[in-house]
Design a protein around this motif. Structure first.
Motif, PDB file in Angstrom:
ATOM      1  N   CYS A   1       0.854  -1.190   0.000  1.00 12.74           N
ATOM      2  CA  CYS A   1       0.000   0.000   0.000  1.00 12.74           C
ATOM      3  C   CYS A   1       0.885   1.233   0.000  1.00 12.74           C
ATOM      4  CB  CYS A   1      -0.904   0.003   1.232  1.00 12.74           C
ATOM      5  SG  CYS A   1      -2.012   1.428   1.331  1.00 12.74           S
ATOM      6  N   SER A   2       0.775   2.046  -1.015  1.00  8.63           N
ATOM      7  CA  SER A   2       1.546   3.288  -1.049  1.00  8.63           C
ATOM      8  C   SER A   2       1.029   4.258   0.004  1.00  8.63           C
ATOM      9  CB  SER A   2       1.444   3.936  -2.435  1.00  8.63           C
ATOM     10  OG  SER A   2       0.119   4.408  -2.671  1.00  8.63           O
ATOM     11  N   VAL A   3       1.897   5.142   0.461  1.00 11.63           N
ATOM     12  CA  VAL A   3       1.466   6.189   1.391  1.00 11.63           C
ATOM     13  C   VAL A   3       0.373   7.030   0.750  1.00 11.63           C
ATOM     14  CG1 VAL A   3       2.214   8.352   2.473  1.00 11.63           C
ATOM     15  CG2 VAL A   3       3.546   6.273   2.790  1.00 11.63           C
TER      16      VAL A   3
ATOM     17  N   MET B   1      -7.714   5.447  15.438  1.00 15.14           N
ATOM     18  CA  MET B   1      -8.702   5.223  14.380  1.00 15.14           C
ATOM     19  C   MET B   1      -8.769   3.749  13.995  1.00 15.14           C
ATOM     20  SD  MET B   1     -10.318   7.960  13.834  1.00 15.14           S
ATOM     21  CE  MET B   1     -11.256   7.336  12.442  1.00 15.14           C
ATOM     22  N   LEU B   2      -7.624   3.066  14.005  1.00 15.51           N
ATOM     23  CA  LEU B   2      -7.652   1.624  13.747  1.00 15.51           C
ATOM     24  C   LEU B   2      -8.494   0.909  14.797  1.00 15.51           C
ATOM     25  CD1 LEU B   2      -3.903   0.900  12.856  1.00 15.51           C
ATOM     26  CD2 LEU B   2      -5.833   0.902  11.268  1.00 15.51           C
ATOM     27  N   LYS B   3      -8.258   1.246  16.052  1.00 16.49           N
ATOM     28  CA  LYS B   3      -8.990   0.611  17.155  1.00 16.49           C
ATOM     29  C   LYS B   3     -10.482   0.899  17.043  1.00 16.49           C
ATOM     30  CE  LYS B   3      -9.220   0.491  22.223  1.00 16.49           C
ATOM     31  NZ  LYS B   3      -8.638   1.044  23.482  1.00 16.49           N
ATOM     32  N   GLU B   4     -10.820   2.142  16.754  1.00 14.84           N
ATOM     33  CA  GLU B   4     -12.228   2.525  16.647  1.00 14.84           C
ATOM     34  C   GLU B   4     -12.905   1.815  15.477  1.00 14.84           C
ATOM     35  OE1 GLU B   4     -15.574   4.360  18.080  1.00 14.84           O
ATOM     36  OE2 GLU B   4     -13.561   4.471  18.955  1.00 14.84           O
ATOM     37  N   SER B   5     -12.113   1.494  14.439  1.00 12.07           N
ATOM     38  CA  SER B   5     -12.643   0.801  13.262  1.00 12.07           C
ATOM     39  C   SER B   5     -12.687  -0.707  13.450  1.00 12.07           C
ATOM     40  CB  SER B   5     -11.795   1.147  12.033  1.00 12.07           C
ATOM     41  OG  SER B   5     -11.754   2.544  11.823  1.00 12.07           O
ATOM     42  N   GLY B   6     -12.141  -1.195  14.546  1.00 16.39           N
ATOM     43  CA  GLY B   6     -12.195  -2.613  14.849  1.00 16.39           C
ATOM     44  C   GLY B   6     -11.131  -3.447  14.169  1.00 16.39           C
ATOM     45  N   ILE B   7     -10.038  -2.824  13.737  1.00 13.98           N
ATOM     46  CA  ILE B   7      -8.974  -3.553  13.055  1.00 13.98           C
ATOM     47  C   ILE B   7      -7.623  -3.124  13.614  1.00 13.98           C
ATOM     48  CG2 ILE B   7     -10.288  -3.805  10.905  1.00 13.98           C
ATOM     49  CD1 ILE B   7      -8.562  -1.562   9.715  1.00 13.98           C
ATOM     50  N   SER B   8      -6.576  -3.810  13.167  1.00 17.39           N
ATOM     51  CA  SER B   8      -5.201  -3.418  13.471  1.00 17.39           C
ATOM     52  C   SER B   8      -4.448  -3.277  12.158  1.00 17.39           C
ATOM     53  CB  SER B   8      -4.513  -4.475  14.343  1.00 17.39           C
ATOM     54  OG  SER B   8      -4.290  -5.666  13.591  1.00 17.39           O
ATOM     55  N   ALA B   9      -3.197  -2.838  12.237  1.00 21.45           N
ATOM     56  CA  ALA B   9      -2.388  -2.683  11.021  1.00 21.45           C
ATOM     57  C   ALA B   9      -2.184  -4.017  10.309  1.00 21.45           C
ATOM     58  CB  ALA B   9      -1.042  -2.056  11.375  1.00 21.45           C
ATOM     59  N   ASP B  10      -2.278  -5.127  11.033  1.00 16.94           N
ATOM     60  CA  ASP B  10      -2.123  -6.444  10.420  1.00 16.94           C
ATOM     61  C   ASP B  10      -3.271  -6.774   9.470  1.00 16.94           C
ATOM     62  OD1 ASP B  10       0.239  -6.922  11.757  1.00 16.94           O
ATOM     63  OD2 ASP B  10      -0.737  -7.931  13.448  1.00 16.94           O
ATOM     64  N   HIS B  11      -4.373  -6.048   9.584  1.00 16.19           N
ATOM     65  CA  HIS B  11      -5.507  -6.260   8.685  1.00 16.19           C
ATOM     66  C   HIS B  11      -5.407  -5.401   7.426  1.00 16.19           C
ATOM     67  CE1 HIS B  11      -7.318  -7.485  12.653  1.00 16.19           C
ATOM     68  NE2 HIS B  11      -7.597  -8.538  11.898  1.00 16.19           N
ATOM     69  N   LEU B  12      -4.316  -4.666   7.282  1.00 13.93           N
ATOM     70  CA  LEU B  12      -4.090  -3.804   6.120  1.00 13.93           C
ATOM     71  C   LEU B  12      -2.818  -4.243   5.402  1.00 13.93           C
ATOM     72  CD1 LEU B  12      -4.805  -0.407   7.928  1.00 13.93           C
ATOM     73  CD2 LEU B  12      -6.384  -1.635   6.409  1.00 13.93           C
ATOM     74  N   SER B  13      -2.646  -3.787   4.180  1.00  9.91           N
ATOM     75  CA  SER B  13      -1.427  -4.108   3.434  1.00  9.91           C
ATOM     76  C   SER B  13      -0.237  -3.378   4.045  1.00  9.91           C
ATOM     77  CB  SER B  13      -1.582  -3.693   1.971  1.00  9.91           C
ATOM     78  OG  SER B  13      -2.687  -4.327   1.374  1.00  9.91           O
ATOM     79  N   PRO B  14       0.976  -3.944   3.942  1.00  9.30           N
ATOM     80  CA  PRO B  14       2.166  -3.233   4.431  1.00  9.30           C
ATOM     81  C   PRO B  14       2.346  -1.902   3.697  1.00  9.30           C
ATOM     82  CG  PRO B  14       2.674  -5.524   3.913  1.00  9.30           C
ATOM     83  CD  PRO B  14       1.304  -5.264   3.381  1.00  9.30           C
ATOM     84  N   LEU B  15       2.752  -0.871   4.436  1.00  9.92           N
ATOM     85  CA  LEU B  15       3.027   0.420   3.820  1.00  9.92           C
ATOM     86  C   LEU B  15       4.339   0.354   3.039  1.00  9.92           C
ATOM     87  CD1 LEU B  15       2.084   3.026   6.582  1.00  9.92           C
ATOM     88  CD2 LEU B  15       0.895   2.596   4.428  1.00  9.92           C
ATOM     89  N   ALA B  16       4.306   0.804   1.815  1.00  9.98           N
ATOM     90  CA  ALA B  16       5.508   0.806   0.981  1.00  9.98           C
ATOM     91  C   ALA B  16       6.392   1.991   1.333  1.00  9.98           C
ATOM     92  CB  ALA B  16       5.127   0.870  -0.497  1.00  9.98           C
TER      93      ALA B  16
ATOM     94  N   TRP C   1       6.931  -2.866 -10.898  1.00  9.30           N
ATOM     95  CA  TRP C   1       5.601  -2.254 -10.855  1.00  9.30           C
ATOM     96  C   TRP C   1       5.514  -1.444  -9.567  1.00  9.30           C
ATOM     97  CZ3 TRP C   1       0.860  -4.440 -13.521  1.00  9.30           C
ATOM     98  CH2 TRP C   1       1.197  -5.263 -14.600  1.00  9.30           C
ATOM     99  N   LEU C   2       5.269  -0.170  -9.688  1.00  8.20           N
ATOM    100  CA  LEU C   2       5.135   0.651  -8.494  1.00  8.20           C
ATOM    101  C   LEU C   2       3.772   0.439  -7.855  1.00  8.20           C
ATOM    102  CD1 LEU C   2       7.586   2.038  -9.940  1.00  8.20           C
ATOM    103  CD2 LEU C   2       6.872   4.113  -8.774  1.00  8.20           C
ATOM    104  N   PRO C   3       3.679   0.471  -6.520  1.00  7.09           N
ATOM    105  CA  PRO C   3       2.373   0.350  -5.867  1.00  7.09           C
ATOM    106  C   PRO C   3       1.405   1.407  -6.371  1.00  7.09           C
ATOM    107  CG  PRO C   3       4.141   0.203  -4.254  1.00  7.09           C
ATOM    108  CD  PRO C   3       4.777   0.618  -5.545  1.00  7.09           C
ATOM    109  N   ALA C   4       0.131   1.070  -6.395  1.00  8.96           N
ATOM    110  CA  ALA C   4      -0.883   1.989  -6.905  1.00  8.96           C
ATOM    111  C   ALA C   4      -0.922   3.268  -6.077  1.00  8.96           C
ATOM    112  CB  ALA C   4      -2.247   1.319  -6.892  1.00  8.96           C
ATOM    113  N   LEU C   5      -1.023   4.389  -6.770  1.00  4.37           N
ATOM    114  CA  LEU C   5      -1.089   5.712  -6.152  1.00  4.37           C
ATOM    115  C   LEU C   5      -2.509   6.256  -6.278  1.00  4.37           C
ATOM    116  CD1 LEU C   5       2.144   7.077  -7.850  1.00  4.37           C
ATOM    117  CD2 LEU C   5       1.977   6.214  -5.518  1.00  4.37           C
TER     118      LEU C   5
END
Length: 559
Positions: A242-244, A264-279, A304-308
């Motif tokens: 995941c691009s910045v 915001m992650l906590k309030e959304s019910g997820i952690s960073a592990d539920h998202l793609s790694p930041l590039a 291939w560059l991550p999608a922007l």
């Protein structure tokens, strides 16, 4: 996610003579980044006589024979079409090397807007197939693939790496009550300061809470949440980043620290592990799966560059990368943005702050409906496209007596009332269809003027507006209307596809073929100067629109 130290260097081929491409692991994923290596003696001589970054051009396109090598394939996935183009080393579109496929998202009466993730994936890949066929022998000169996709899309992926949900689009407003709940619990101002975004149905937090509330079984199938651009790469490579830029449009990232906001992650019910790694900046994916290596052998070994985010790329592609250059884009939706190098930004009220990358901040506002307002009314009123421009030009500013709210998909900037809907008042027996279309176009221009006024706190002196996007560049009447309503000159960009061009320029810079993408000029086609008497007339129309807005729209009503 932690980076391992197991670097496995591999050299680029002869088309990338100055690059050292390194691979390493992020968790269980293989990714790459670019390092410059000292050129050999013969390379020093060639680069001294043929410096790519010094190439200047006032043309937006070039023929295949004149195209400066290396080339870049740029992929642009929008909300109504997928486009693939080839650009040369100085950002010119190569004539004949283009493919475009239109599509429509599914809409529902309760405000849903979504697309089947795998059907959109297939459509995107078929667009690349057509582009490769059109490019012919030029594909051998392609050094990288850059991509941009529409911001704020959300798709849930299961443990097998397959889409478990549709792609929920940014103008899906079914989570508006969940956005209202976020505002009540955390405070809209706090959310805005922490994420650069507002509590709104466009963003991940509200959509995630809506899915938990309304589709708990579907929600439980998901192991990772991502944008469509990330899902595209997941299927092509078996891994993704995941691009910045893309992360900054989720409503979960702090744009000043370029890191996930834990609250915001906590309030959304997820952690960073539920998202793609930041590039990291200049990080890329390489090594497509066997299926796609067989399908696209010419692209199989390329970075291939991550999608922007498409909006960030649009600013870069249209040359709006300083505080005195305002990008005004009218496509299906609309946006007005400035982009400049900044580590930290205080986001003005009613606007958002995203990122092009860790260097460049993006501040502006967006309209959920812009070009599609014109298209909807023209289709609904069964007006032929031929003859529309002269008919619109023959009408006087605000001479129809109509007041229009152009909110078919809710409002984003500047009021962020996702419960807002479109309305027309003032019709009489004398009202003609062309009057309604003209009034709707003026209504969109009024919303842009409101964004421009909010941006005054961050604009540079003598700011100039640069218009891009097919919705406005194909209509001189609308471009002149924008200048008159806003009361400032508008330059019509000569770049037909600003977003894909921006993705190509960032790819060239990331791989070292451009030292600075700002060195490549973006040509303009014409300047539209405002007519002060018309600006005054339009001011009366704006005040009527604001009065109607205040009468009909109550933020968060119905939740």
């Amino acid at each position: 996610m932690k980076y391992s130290s197991a670097d496995q260097p591999s050299r680029a081929d002869s088309r990338r003579p100055s690059l050292l491409l390194r691979q390493h692991k992020v968790g269980d994923q293989v990714v790459g980044y670019v390092e410059q290596r000292p050129p050999a003696k013969d390379e020093k001589r060639r680069r001294a006589t043929e410096p790519l970054m010094d190439g200047k051009s006032d043309s937006a396109s070039t023929g295949p024979g004149e195209a400066r090598r290396p080339l870049v394939l740029a992929l642009d996935v929008g909300t109504s079409s997928v486009r693939a183009l080839v650009y040369d080393a100085v950002g010119r579109a190569v004539e004949g090397a283009e493919s475009r496929t239109a599509y429509e998202m599914k809409t529902t009466p309760d405000g849903g807007v979504e697309a089947d993730a795998d059907k959109l994936l297939d459509l995107t890949c078929r667009t690349v197939d057509t582009l490769i066929q059109a490019a012919g022998g030029m594909v051998r000169d392609i050094c990288a693939v850059g991509s941009c996709t529409f911001w704020h899309s959300l798709v849930g992926v299961d443990v097998e790496g397959r889409a478990a949900t549709p792609v929920f689009n940014w103008n899906d407003t079914r989570s508006r009550c969940d956005a209202a709940g976020l505002a009540e619990r955390l405070g809209a101002d706090w959310i805005h300061a922490q994420t650069g975004a507002l509590p709104h149905s466009s963003y991940f937090p509200a959509k995630l809470l809506w899915l938990v509330r309304t589709r708990p079984n579907l929600y439980r199938r998901v192991v990772r949440w991502m944008s469509f651009g990330e899902y595209l790469h997941l299927r092509i490579f078996g891994r993704t980043l995941c691009s910045v830029s893309m992360a900054s449009g989720t409503g979960l990232l702090n744009p000043n620290t370029c890191s996930w906001n834990e609250e915001m992650l906590k309030e959304s019910g997820i952690s960073a592990d539920h998202l793609s790694p930041l590039a990291a900046d200049h990080e890329f994916l390489t090594g497509v799966t066997a299926e796609y290596a067989g399908r696209w052998p010419a692209l199989a070994r390329l970075p291939w560059l991550p999608a922007l985010g498409d909006g960030a790329c649009s600013n870069i592609g249209s040359g709006c990368v300083e505080r005195d250059r305002v990008a005004l884009m009218v496509g299906t939706s609309g946006a007005m943005r400035i982009c400049w190098q900044a580590d930290k930004v205080e986001t003005p009220r009613g606007l958002w702050c995203y990122r092009a990358d860790r260097r460049y901040a993006l501040v502006g506002g967006a309209l959920s409906n812009a070009g599609d307002v014109y298209a909807w009314w023209r289709n609904a009123l069964q007006l032929e496209e031929d003859g529309m421009e002269p008919a619109l030009a023959s009408l006087e500013p605000d001479g129809h007596g109509l007041t229009v709210l152009p909110f078919f998909s809710g409002e984003r900037s500047t009021g962020w009332a996702d419960n807002a809907r479109a309305a027309v008042t003032g019709m009489s027996l004398d009202t003609r269809p062309i009057d309604i279309v003209r009034a709707a176009m003026e209504a969109v221009a009024y919303r842009f003027a409101a964004i421009y006024e909010q941006m005054s706190a961050v604009l540079g002196r003598s700011a100039r507006i640069v218009a891009s996007g097919g919705g406005i560049l194909h209509s001189p009447v609308w471009t002149q209307m924008m200048a008159d309503v806003i009361g400032a000159p508008v330059l019509a960009s000569a770049v037909a596809e600003a977003s894909s061009r921006g993705a190509a320029l960032l790819a060239l810079e990331s791989l070292g073929f451009l030292t600075d993408f700002r060195a490549v000029p973006a040509p303009a086609a014409a300047v539209y100067d405002p007519d002060p008497p018309k600006t005054e007339i339009y001011g009366r129309g704006r005040r009527r629109q604001e009065a109607l807005y205040n009468l009909l729209i109550s933020p968060r009503s119905g939740c």
